[in-house]
Design a protein around this motif. Structure first.
Motif, PDB file in Angstrom:
ATOM      1  N   VAL A 136      27.061 -81.972 -81.087  1.00 31.73           N
ATOM      2  CA  VAL A 136      25.778 -80.658 -80.449  1.00 31.73           C
ATOM      3  C   VAL A 136      25.564 -79.323 -80.496  1.00 31.73           C
ATOM      4  O   VAL A 136      25.158 -78.835 -80.671  1.00 31.73           O
ATOM      5  N   ARG A 137      26.814 -79.712 -79.702  1.00 28.86           N
ATOM      6  CA  ARG A 137      26.681 -77.919 -79.234  1.00 28.86           C
ATOM      7  C   ARG A 137      26.787 -76.852 -79.835  1.00 28.86           C
ATOM      8  O   ARG A 137      26.436 -75.898 -79.866  1.00 28.86           O
ATOM      9  N   TRP A 185      26.982 -76.582 -82.987  1.00 27.24           N
ATOM     10  CA  TRP A 185      26.259 -76.857 -84.021  1.00 27.24           C
ATOM     11  C   TRP A 185      24.852 -75.955 -83.513  1.00 27.24           C
ATOM     12  O   TRP A 185      24.196 -74.658 -84.568  1.00 27.24           O
ATOM     13  N   GLN A 186      24.879 -76.168 -81.919  1.00 25.57           N
ATOM     14  CA  GLN A 186      23.055 -75.908 -81.749  1.00 25.57           C
ATOM     15  C   GLN A 186      24.080 -74.024 -81.162  1.00 25.57           C
ATOM     16  O   GLN A 186      23.212 -72.435 -81.803  1.00 25.57           O
ATOM     17  N   ARG A 187      25.206 -74.017 -80.801  1.00 24.89           N
ATOM     18  CA  ARG A 187      25.549 -72.104 -80.884  1.00 24.89           C
ATOM     19  C   ARG A 187      25.525 -71.726 -81.982  1.00 24.89           C
ATOM     20  O   ARG A 187      25.425 -70.174 -82.263  1.00 24.89           O
ATOM     21  N   ARG A 219      24.108 -72.020 -84.908  1.00 28.28           N
ATOM     22  CA  ARG A 219      22.090 -71.991 -85.101  1.00 28.28           C
ATOM     23  C   ARG A 219      21.676 -70.862 -84.528  1.00 28.28           C
ATOM     24  O   ARG A 219      20.353 -70.020 -84.812  1.00 28.28           O
ATOM     25  N   SER A 220      21.556 -70.623 -82.646  1.00 29.34           N
ATOM     26  CA  SER A 220      21.267 -70.005 -81.905  1.00 29.34           C
ATOM     27  C   SER A 220      22.005 -68.835 -82.496  1.00 29.34           C
ATOM     28  O   SER A 220      21.173 -67.312 -82.606  1.00 29.34           O
ATOM     29  N   GLN A 228      17.587 -77.564 -86.291  1.00 31.40           N
ATOM     30  CA  GLN A 228      18.262 -77.903 -83.885  1.00 31.40           C
ATOM     31  C   GLN A 228      18.478 -79.187 -84.295  1.00 31.40           C
ATOM     32  O   GLN A 228      17.437 -80.022 -84.891  1.00 31.40           O
ATOM     33  N   ARG A 237      19.223 -81.779 -81.455  1.00 30.56           N
ATOM     34  CA  ARG A 237      19.746 -82.409 -80.317  1.00 30.56           C
ATOM     35  C   ARG A 237      20.349 -83.696 -79.478  1.00 30.56           C
ATOM     36  O   ARG A 237      20.750 -83.761 -78.524  1.00 30.56           O
TER      37      ARG A 237
END
Length: 138
Positions: free
Chosen positions: A81-82, A84-86, A88-89, A108, A110
């Motif tokens: 999750v972390r 992917w979010q990194r 993605r952002s 996103q 979560r």
């Protein structure tokens, strides 16, 4: 200009496939490569761009390894999750670029899966009902 309908929507990290990571990594490398060409190969900004390119590759590499795990442990699920979010952002900053498809790769996520989401909501409810320090209640 309208975007064609997206192929699928990501809801949870367990929905991620290697192809999703590869596509997002490629998109980022292309976009960052364009910026790097403008910056040139010397100076502090160039070093920052090189570092960012390395971080993108490292995050993608970690995701590739974690997605290959058949039954990821809790820490691995959180790392998926972390990371992917990194990525993605990082891609979000290039939202204005032609070809950006915000429905397909950049969703996103979560939670790792539905049970992870339910457990988190239950934890939040318990925290709201009991409070952070139940032993201090009168």
């Amino acid at each position: 200009m309208t975007n064609p309908p997206s192929e699928r929507t990501l809801t949870y990290a367990e929905d991620l496939r290697l192809e999703d990571v590869r596509a997002l990594e490629t998109f980022l490398n292309v976009q960052l490569g364009r910026v790097y060409e403008e910056v040139g190969e010397t100076g502090e900004t160039s070093f920052a761009m090189q570092s960012l390119l390395i971080l993108v590759c490292d995050s993608a590499g970690l995701l590739y390894a974690l997605l290959a795990v058949e039954r990821p442990e809790t820490w691995q699920r959180a790392a998926i999750v972390r990371e992917w979010q990194r990525l993605r952002s990082t891609a979000h900053a290039f939202n204005h670029c032609e070809g950006y498809d915000h429905d397909r790769w950049w969703n996103q996520v979560r939670y790792f899966d539905a049970s992870d989401e339910t457990a988190e909501h239950d934890r939040i409810r318990r925290f709201a009902d009991v409070g952070p320090y139940p032993e201090t209640r009168d």
